[in-house]
Design an enzyme around this catalytic site. Structure first.
Site, PDB file in Angstrom:
ATOM      1  N   GLY A   8     -13.841  -6.138  46.001  1.00  0.00           N
ATOM      2  CA  GLY A   8     -14.740  -5.824  47.214  1.00  0.00           C
ATOM      3  C   GLY A   8     -15.618  -4.757  46.710  1.00  0.00           C
ATOM      4  N   VAL A   9     -17.123  -5.028  46.685  1.00  0.00           N
ATOM      5  CA  VAL A   9     -18.254  -3.871  46.527  1.00  0.00           C
ATOM      6  C   VAL A   9     -18.936  -3.682  47.592  1.00  0.00           C
ATOM      7  CG1 VAL A   9     -18.191  -4.399  43.955  1.00  0.00           C
ATOM      8  CG2 VAL A   9     -19.134  -6.045  45.379  1.00  0.00           C
TER       9      VAL A   9
ATOM     10  N   VAL B 108     -17.443   1.941  49.140  1.00  0.00           N
ATOM     11  CA  VAL B 108     -16.853   2.279  48.193  1.00  0.00           C
ATOM     12  C   VAL B 108     -16.713   1.713  46.852  1.00  0.00           C
ATOM     13  CG1 VAL B 108     -14.402   3.361  47.637  1.00  0.00           C
ATOM     14  CG2 VAL B 108     -15.276   3.362  49.873  1.00  0.00           C
TER      15      VAL B 108
ATOM     16  N   LYS C  93      -4.937   8.125  64.912  1.00  0.00           N
ATOM     17  CA  LYS C  93      -5.743   6.828  64.630  1.00  0.00           C
ATOM     18  C   LYS C  93      -5.833   6.365  66.358  1.00  0.00           C
ATOM     19  CE  LYS C  93      -7.623   4.403  61.553  1.00  0.00           C
ATOM     20  NZ  LYS C  93      -8.065   4.862  59.995  1.00  0.00           N
TER      21      LYS C  93
HETATM   22  P1  NAD Z   1     -16.930  -1.895  53.298  1.00  0.00           P
HETATM   23  O1  NAD Z   1     -16.726  -2.827  54.558  1.00  0.00           O
HETATM   24  O2  NAD Z   1     -18.203  -1.281  53.092  1.00  0.00           O
HETATM   25  O3  NAD Z   1     -16.438  -2.869  52.039  1.00  0.00           O
HETATM   26  C1  NAD Z   1     -15.635  -3.938  51.933  1.00  0.00           C
HETATM   27  C2  NAD Z   1     -16.098  -4.884  51.054  1.00  0.00           C
HETATM   28  O4  NAD Z   1     -14.956  -5.949  50.899  1.00  0.00           O
HETATM   29  C3  NAD Z   1     -17.127  -5.841  51.560  1.00  0.00           C
HETATM   30  O5  NAD Z   1     -18.173  -5.917  50.984  1.00  0.00           O
HETATM   31  C4  NAD Z   1     -16.355  -7.151  51.834  1.00  0.00           C
HETATM   32  O6  NAD Z   1     -17.354  -8.380  51.900  1.00  0.00           O
HETATM   33  C5  NAD Z   1     -15.330  -7.140  51.021  1.00  0.00           C
HETATM   34  N1  NAD Z   1     -14.214  -8.031  51.191  1.00  0.00           N
HETATM   35  C6  NAD Z   1     -13.778  -8.432  52.182  1.00  0.00           C
HETATM   36  N2  NAD Z   1     -12.617  -9.414  51.929  1.00  0.00           N
HETATM   37  C7  NAD Z   1     -12.730  -9.441  50.921  1.00  0.00           C
HETATM   38  C8  NAD Z   1     -12.054 -10.294  49.884  1.00  0.00           C
HETATM   39  N3  NAD Z   1     -10.927 -11.111  50.292  1.00  0.00           N
HETATM   40  N4  NAD Z   1     -12.053 -10.211  48.278  1.00  0.00           N
HETATM   41  C9  NAD Z   1     -13.103  -9.411  47.889  1.00  0.00           C
HETATM   42  N5  NAD Z   1     -14.031  -8.752  48.790  1.00  0.00           N
HETATM   43  C10 NAD Z   1     -13.729  -8.749  50.121  1.00  0.00           C
HETATM   44  O7  NAD Z   1     -15.610  -0.966  53.394  1.00  0.00           O
HETATM   45  P2  NAD Z   1     -15.585   0.221  52.350  1.00  0.00           P
HETATM   46  O8  NAD Z   1     -16.050   1.513  53.229  1.00  0.00           O
HETATM   47  O9  NAD Z   1     -16.259   0.174  51.115  1.00  0.00           O
HETATM   48  O10 NAD Z   1     -14.011   0.485  52.389  1.00  0.00           O
HETATM   49  C11 NAD Z   1     -13.205  -0.280  51.355  1.00  0.00           C
HETATM   50  C12 NAD Z   1     -11.762  -0.275  51.709  1.00  0.00           C
HETATM   51  O11 NAD Z   1     -11.412   1.274  51.537  1.00  0.00           O
HETATM   52  C13 NAD Z   1     -11.235  -0.498  52.975  1.00  0.00           C
HETATM   53  O12 NAD Z   1      -9.858  -1.260  53.105  1.00  0.00           O
HETATM   54  C14 NAD Z   1     -11.209   0.863  53.784  1.00  0.00           C
HETATM   55  O13 NAD Z   1     -10.344   0.875  54.747  1.00  0.00           O
HETATM   56  C15 NAD Z   1     -10.835   1.939  52.488  1.00  0.00           C
HETATM   57  N6  NAD Z   1     -11.202   3.122  52.943  1.00  0.00           N
HETATM   58  C16 NAD Z   1     -12.574   3.468  52.958  1.00  0.00           C
HETATM   59  C17 NAD Z   1     -12.837   4.800  52.986  1.00  0.00           C
HETATM   60  C18 NAD Z   1     -14.462   5.375  53.096  1.00  0.00           C
HETATM   61  O14 NAD Z   1     -14.620   6.214  52.977  1.00  0.00           O
HETATM   62  N7  NAD Z   1     -15.380   4.237  53.507  1.00  0.00           N
HETATM   63  C19 NAD Z   1     -12.157   5.873  53.223  1.00  0.00           C
HETATM   64  C20 NAD Z   1     -10.678   5.525  52.836  1.00  0.00           C
HETATM   65  C21 NAD Z   1     -10.225   3.957  52.784  1.00  0.00           C
END
Ligand code: NAD
Length: 366
Positions: free
Chosen positions: A191-192, A195, A91
């Site tokens: 969190g929408v 993902v 990382k």
């Molecule tokens: P993203 O930034 O698109 O979505 C995260 C969402 O969470 C946002 O809409 C944000 O407004 C919301 N959020 C933040 N704080 C919050 C809270 N306290 N309560 C409710 N909602 C809240 O990110 P993503 O790509 O959808 O990833 C989501 C999670 O999954 C992250 O932790 C990321 O590290 C993990 N992840 C993502 C991937 C991927 O392929 N995108 C892969 C592995 C892990």
């Protein structure tokens, strides 16, 4: 040796930290012209090169950045190991303000540092990095994966991550309810974003009752309208009477404050580092009778996507069919956890360590 025990032995020196957590290397990068300060953590390369995203964060101090890169790169080792990928864990973190510091020169300088590692570390997009940033990095190094589709890359990994999370959730349902169907189950997706949105679509197609929360009201409204999910406030959601909680926002949402409030029987979501304390909170959930799908097992769809891309073997069908195996991975982890009276988190780490050790032995000369 368990993480808690490891951490209690760790003092602040860098060598002590990397020795205790088992890292091979911590690369410290600095460029005075661009203001670049970066850390690249290479945890373990027994299974293959260390692959993991680059994130940029305004860390309060350098110790916080070091801790973050070490913890995250170690997590990548286990994610790859339990998913059966030939990758190690790495990382990178860029220290500073992502809104003001990311110039072309800054990003290209960082790319040159990655190139100097000759493929031992491969990067991808992570928090506060955009595809356009990754394209600048890719001008100076070939060791970048997950580039946009128009550049011949695999593009956004979120749909595959969501799909893997969905099938992993079904495996947990099979264990908890004797039936993998999620129809009529009450599920909270926290969190929408990328993902969470795709996961909600899968769940609604199966006629689950889905509650969604987000700090961004507009996202709730958009996803609720598109899928028929019900918006709930971020705070009240922890007290909902539900079957499944799917954390898809932040890390550390499973902690001393939230675990006593949760009324679900399954936790299965994509957010990284959900357990604030990997050992204690893993066992707290177990004591409460909540089945927990370790985050690094269930959210591996994105890593599968960039792995295939890096191997020049990417196609969508292959990526989804590999993500399908997350079902079996989750099922075998909860089985081992039960057999060995471990938390699922610990069981997953043991399975990862076993594969690293066995494959490492195969690679030794005879
Ligand atoms: P993203 O930034 O698109 O979505 C995260 C969402 O969470 C946002 O809409 C944000 O407004 C919301 N959020 C933040 N704080 C919050 C809270 N306290 N309560 C409710 N909602 C809240 O990110 P993503 O790509 O959808 O990833 C989501 C999670 O999954 C992250 O932790 C990321 O590290 C993990 N992840 C993502 C991937 C991927 O392929 N995108 C892969 C592995 C892990």
């Amino acid at each position: 040796m368990e993480v808690k025990e490891l951490e209690s032995r760790v003092d602040d020196s860098i060598m002590s930290q990397i020795t205790s957590l088992g890292h091979e290397q911590l690369v410290v990068c600095h460029d005075k012209d661009t203001g670049l300060k970066a850390l690249i953590g290479i945890h373990n390369t027994v299974l293959g090169p260390a692959l993991g995203g680059t994130r940029m964060w305004n860390y309060a101090n350098e110790s916080e950045a070091i801790r973050d890169v070490l913890r995250l790169s170690r997590g990548m080792t286990y994610k790859a190991a339990v998913t059966g990928l030939n990758l190690g864990g790495g990382k990178a973190v860029l220290i500073g303000d992502a809104k003001t510091m990311k110039t072309e020169a800054f990003l290209r300088r960082f790319g040159k540092f990655i190139e100097s590692l000759n493929g031992k570390y491969i990067t991808a997009e992570d928090v506060n990095m955009k595809m356009s940033d990754m394209e600048y990095i890719a001008m100076e190094t070939k060791h970048v994966t997950g580039l946009p589709i128009y550049r011949g890359g695999s593009g956004d990994p979120s749909p595959v991550t969501a799909y893997g999370t969905y099938v992993g959730m079904k495996a947990m349902a099979k264990k908890a309810y004797g039936n993998e169907s999620l129809e009529n189950k009450k599920i909270w997706v926290q969190g929408v974003g990328q993902v969470g949105m795709y996961l909600t679509e899968h769940l609604r197609k199966e006629n689950a009752t889905v509650y969604i929360s987000d700090i961004d009201e507009e996202k709730i409204a958009k996803v609720a309208k598109a899928t028929g999910a019900k918006g709930v406030s971020a705070e009240e959601a922890y007290d909902l009477d539900i079957d499944v909680y799917a954390p898809c926002a932040l890390g550390a949402t499973l902690n001393d404050d939230t675990i006593p409030r949760l009324q679900c029987s399954i936790i299965a979501g994509a957010a990284n580092n959900q357990l604030e304390d990997e050992i204690k909170h893993g066992y707290d959930l177990m004591k409460k009778g909540i089945l927990y799908a370790p985050d690094f097992v269930i959210n591996a769809g994105g890593l599968i996507n960039v792995y295939l891309d890096y191997m020049k073997e990417y196609n969508k069908e292959r990526s989804y069919s590999m993500a399908e195996k997350i079902y079996d991975n989750c099922a075998s982890i909860v089985r081992v956890a039960e057999e060995e009276n471990l938390s699922p988190q610990e069981a997953a780490i043991h399975i990862g360590d076993k594969r690293i050790s066995e494959v490492g032995n195969v690679k030794l000369p005879r």
